[in-house]
Design a protein around this motif. Structure first.
Motif, PDB file in Angstrom:
ATOM      1  N   LEU A  82       0.812  -1.219   0.000  1.00 59.85           N
ATOM      2  CA  LEU A  82       0.000   0.000   0.000  1.00 59.85           C
ATOM      3  C   LEU A  82       0.842   1.264   0.000  1.00 59.85           C
ATOM      4  O   LEU A  82       0.397   2.308  -0.488  1.00 59.85           O
ATOM      5  N   CYS A  83       2.047   1.196   0.539  1.00 58.99           N
ATOM      6  CA  CYS A  83       2.813   2.419   0.778  1.00 58.99           C
ATOM      7  C   CYS A  83       3.117   3.195  -0.497  1.00 58.99           C
ATOM      8  O   CYS A  83       3.314   4.411  -0.444  1.00 58.99           O
ATOM      9  N   VAL A  84       3.155   2.527  -1.651  1.00 57.69           N
ATOM     10  CA  VAL A  84       3.512   3.232  -2.889  1.00 57.69           C
ATOM     11  C   VAL A  84       2.296   3.830  -3.584  1.00 57.69           C
ATOM     12  O   VAL A  84       2.446   4.712  -4.442  1.00 57.69           O
ATOM     13  N   ILE A  85       1.097   3.377  -3.230  1.00 57.90           N
ATOM     14  CA  ILE A  85      -0.075   3.730  -4.033  1.00 57.90           C
ATOM     15  C   ILE A  85      -0.490   5.173  -3.824  1.00 57.90           C
ATOM     16  O   ILE A  85      -0.707   5.930  -4.791  1.00 57.90           O
ATOM     17  N   VAL A  86      -0.615   5.623  -2.577  1.00 59.45           N
ATOM     18  CA  VAL A  86      -1.129   6.969  -2.309  1.00 59.45           C
ATOM     19  C   VAL A  86      -0.216   8.062  -2.876  1.00 59.45           C
ATOM     20  O   VAL A  86      -0.693   8.966  -3.583  1.00 59.45           O
ATOM     21  N   PRO A  87       1.106   8.026  -2.612  1.00 61.39           N
ATOM     22  CA  PRO A  87       1.954   9.082  -3.203  1.00 61.39           C
ATOM     23  C   PRO A  87       1.890   9.107  -4.722  1.00 61.39           C
ATOM     24  O   PRO A  87       1.866  10.190  -5.338  1.00 61.39           O
ATOM     25  N   GLN A  88       1.860   7.934  -5.351  1.00 65.64           N
ATOM     26  CA  GLN A  88       1.806   7.900  -6.806  1.00 65.64           C
ATOM     27  C   GLN A  88       0.451   8.354  -7.338  1.00 65.64           C
ATOM     28  O   GLN A  88       0.353   8.851  -8.464  1.00 65.64           O
ATOM     29  N   THR A  89      -0.603   8.198  -6.544  1.00 62.04           N
ATOM     30  CA  THR A  89      -1.922   8.684  -6.957  1.00 62.04           C
ATOM     31  C   THR A  89      -1.931  10.207  -7.002  1.00 62.04           C
ATOM     32  O   THR A  89      -2.443  10.819  -7.947  1.00 62.04           O
ATOM     33  N   PHE A  90      -1.362  10.852  -5.987  1.00 65.78           N
ATOM     34  CA  PHE A  90      -1.238  12.309  -6.012  1.00 65.78           C
ATOM     35  C   PHE A  90      -0.399  12.753  -7.218  1.00 65.78           C
ATOM     36  O   PHE A  90      -0.757  13.707  -7.925  1.00 65.78           O
ATOM     37  N   ALA A  91       0.718  12.071  -7.437  1.00 65.90           N
ATOM     38  CA  ALA A  91       1.591  12.447  -8.545  1.00 65.90           C
ATOM     39  C   ALA A  91       0.875  12.304  -9.891  1.00 65.90           C
ATOM     40  O   ALA A  91       0.998  13.167 -10.771  1.00 65.90           O
ATOM     41  N   ALA A  92       0.126  11.220 -10.053  1.00 62.08           N
ATOM     42  CA  ALA A  92      -0.580  10.989 -11.312  1.00 62.08           C
ATOM     43  C   ALA A  92      -1.663  12.043 -11.540  1.00 62.08           C
ATOM     44  O   ALA A  92      -1.845  12.528 -12.668  1.00 62.08           O
ATOM     45  N   ALA A  93      -2.382  12.415 -10.477  1.00 58.71           N
ATOM     46  CA  ALA A  93      -3.424  13.442 -10.616  1.00 58.71           C
ATOM     47  C   ALA A  93      -2.822  14.777 -11.035  1.00 58.71           C
ATOM     48  O   ALA A  93      -3.336  15.461 -11.926  1.00 58.71           O
ATOM     49  N   GLY A  94      -1.721  15.148 -10.387  1.00 63.13           N
ATOM     50  CA  GLY A  94      -1.073  16.405 -10.751  1.00 63.13           C
ATOM     51  C   GLY A  94      -0.539  16.381 -12.167  1.00 63.13           C
ATOM     52  O   GLY A  94      -0.636  17.372 -12.909  1.00 63.13           O
ATOM     53  N   ARG A  95       0.010  15.240 -12.582  1.00 63.60           N
ATOM     54  CA  ARG A  95       0.566  15.109 -13.918  1.00 63.60           C
ATOM     55  C   ARG A  95      -0.529  15.212 -14.978  1.00 63.60           C
ATOM     56  O   ARG A  95      -0.380  15.920 -15.970  1.00 63.60           O
ATOM     57  N   GLN A  96      -1.635  14.506 -14.752  1.00 62.68           N
ATOM     58  CA  GLN A  96      -2.719  14.539 -15.731  1.00 62.68           C
ATOM     59  C   GLN A  96      -3.335  15.930 -15.830  1.00 62.68           C
ATOM     60  O   GLN A  96      -3.576  16.437 -16.924  1.00 62.68           O
ATOM     61  N   ALA A  97      -3.592  16.535 -14.677  1.00 64.66           N
ATOM     62  CA  ALA A  97      -4.263  17.833 -14.687  1.00 64.66           C
ATOM     63  C   ALA A  97      -3.369  18.922 -15.264  1.00 64.66           C
ATOM     64  O   ALA A  97      -3.832  19.783 -16.020  1.00 64.66           O
ATOM     65  N   SER A  98      -2.085  18.909 -14.940  1.00 65.30           N
ATOM     66  CA  SER A  98      -1.188  19.925 -15.485  1.00 65.30           C
ATOM     67  C   SER A  98      -1.029  19.751 -16.986  1.00 65.30           C
ATOM     68  O   SER A  98      -0.850  20.731 -17.715  1.00 65.30           O
ATOM     69  N   GLY A  99      -1.096  18.509 -17.466  1.00 64.13           N
ATOM     70  CA  GLY A  99      -1.028  18.280 -18.898  1.00 64.13           C
ATOM     71  C   GLY A  99      -2.229  18.842 -19.631  1.00 64.13           C
ATOM     72  O   GLY A  99      -2.133  19.256 -20.776  1.00 64.13           O
ATOM     73  N   GLU A 100      -3.380  18.855 -18.926  1.00 65.48           N
ATOM     74  CA  GLU A 100      -4.603  19.359 -19.552  1.00 65.48           C
ATOM     75  C   GLU A 100      -4.735  20.870 -19.430  1.00 65.48           C
ATOM     76  O   GLU A 100      -5.146  21.538 -20.366  1.00 65.48           O
TER      77      GLU A 100
END
Length: 408
Positions: free
Chosen positions: A312-330
């Motif tokens: 579980l420890c890797v999922i939450v930080p990477q979820t924040f990172a993915a959201a920021g990456r997707q939204a900034s790309g848009e």
């Protein structure tokens, strides 16, 4: 292959100062949640009223996160974090030292609202720093949070062992961490390495449809996390027949393995990519819950909870990172802040759902069977794992692609 980006002094200082902020928050939050029974005894909160108090904190944290979404359109996240972190620390002290239940309720309400703003702004800064670095560093911030949680829980154990009042326990901690938070806040770095005093970044609208897969992943991850934090001790003692002393060990082991997994997780993302790391973490966490459900004894159950922590420890930080990456790309950097504030709400949703869900299923069915529910929910992450990558890499996001060499 793109050459690794070497961060400047300002980015390095921003990274260290933000890691300290994550550490402080981990310690403060642990000091609150591990001493809930003492708070209940101090203010005479009944068993029937206690769930209301406990539910109010994450609900108000969600409100604080929503408010932060709108606030950062006018004020940089660094300024929000500089303001709210001392408030969170002082609210902790107030919760342990005021004179009545009503005053304690007010202190916890302030804690909830401010911790929502703090969680959102901390992760906004973490994602923007990762984008500026051009490689994965987000897991390191959450490793600092885990380390703070271990320190806070250890201090809480010492306070209980020596029968210290909450005011005596919290007072010296707050006396240290509030000035520390104020000082390190001077080196926070906002979007793209710009200093925090610059004008806010305008945000394009963020579609919730785009964020929905990541919101579900976040909620399910926190359902798994709250299952361990709230039910591991009871499960080992009541289901697997461990001693009371041994039953306290799984959560401590879970926290340590969470720290270790996050400490090395960024290296895994740089080497193999975020999608592969999230998939691996999902399988390990689900396997851990399966081991817990089938465990013949306490030590096997403890091994299962250890696997859950590593996964579980890797999922939450990477979820924040993915959201920021997707939204900034848009829609640019401001849209990243909006996405993170909205996503942050779902960690409180998962926290609110997880413990009651497992408890109700355990009472109505069996606790072994109940452990299969977070296992199934965590496995949903495999369906959405592709959301953690982005074919439209921007801002030098080399950390999205596997690489064979990097700089420290």
């Amino acid at each position: 292959m793109t050459a690794p980006r070497v961060p400047g002094a300002r980015l390095r200082h921003g990274r260290v100062s933000l890691a300290i902020s994550f550490f402080i928050q981990g310690a403060v939050f642990a000091l609150l949640v591990t001493r809930i029974p003492a708070i209940q005894d101090r203010y005479g909160i009944s068993d029937g009223l206690l769930p209301v108090f406990l539910a109010a904190v994450p609900v108000l944290a969600g409100v604080g996160s929503v408010g932060t979404e709108h606030l950062v359109k006018r004020v940089r996240p660094s300024k929000v974090l500089r303001c709210v972190q001392p408030v969170v620390c002082l609210a902790l002290l107030a919760a342990g030292s005021v004179g009545s239940m009503a005053q304690a309720a007010c202190a916890l309400a302030v804690f909830g609202l401010s911790v929502g703003a703090l969680d959102a702004s901390m992760n906004m800064l973490g994602v923007s720093l990762q984008r500026a670095y051009g490689r994965s560093i987000m897991l390191g911030f959450h490793a600092a949070y885990s380390l703070g949680g271990i320190v806070g829980a250890s201090l809480a154990w010492a306070g209980a062992h020596w029968h210290l009042s909450l005011a005596v326990l919290y007072g010296p901690v707050v006396l240290v961490v509030v000035p520390l938070a104020v000082v390190v806040g001077r080196w926070f770095v906002d979007q793209h390495g710009a200093a925090g005093e610059h004008a806010p970044v305008k945000a394009a609208p963020v579609a919730m449809r785009m964020l929905l897969p990541l919101c579900l992943v976040m909620a399910f991850a926190y359902i798994g996390d709250s299952t361990v934090s709230n039910w591991s001790a009871k499960y080992l003692q009541d289901v697997l027949g461990s001693s009371e002393q041994l039953a306290t060990v799984p959560y401590n082991v879970y926290m340590v393995t969470t720290l270790l997994g996050r400490a090395v997780g960024d290296l895994g993302v740089r080497r193999f990519g975020a999608v592969a790391v999230v998939r691996c973490g999902t399988v390990v966490a689900a396997g851990g819950f399966a081991v817990v459900a089938a465990a013949p004894g306490a030590w096997a159950g403890m091994a299962g909870f250890t696997l859950v922590g590593l996964g579980l420890c890797v999922i939450v930080p990477q979820t924040f990172a993915a959201a920021g990456r997707q939204a900034s790309g848009e829609g640019g950097a401001g849209s990243s802040d909006t996405a993170i504030a909205r996503l942050n709400i779902f960690n409180y949703v998962g926290f609110l759902i997880g413990s009651p869900l497992v408890g109700a299923l355990g009472d109505a069915w069996s606790y072994r069977g109940a452990m299969l529910v977070p296992m199934a929910l965590v496995l949903v992450t495999l369906v959405y794992a592709r959301s953690f990558g982005s074919p439209q890499a921007r801002y030098g996001d080399a950390y999205e692609r596997p690489r064979t060499a990097d700089v420290g």
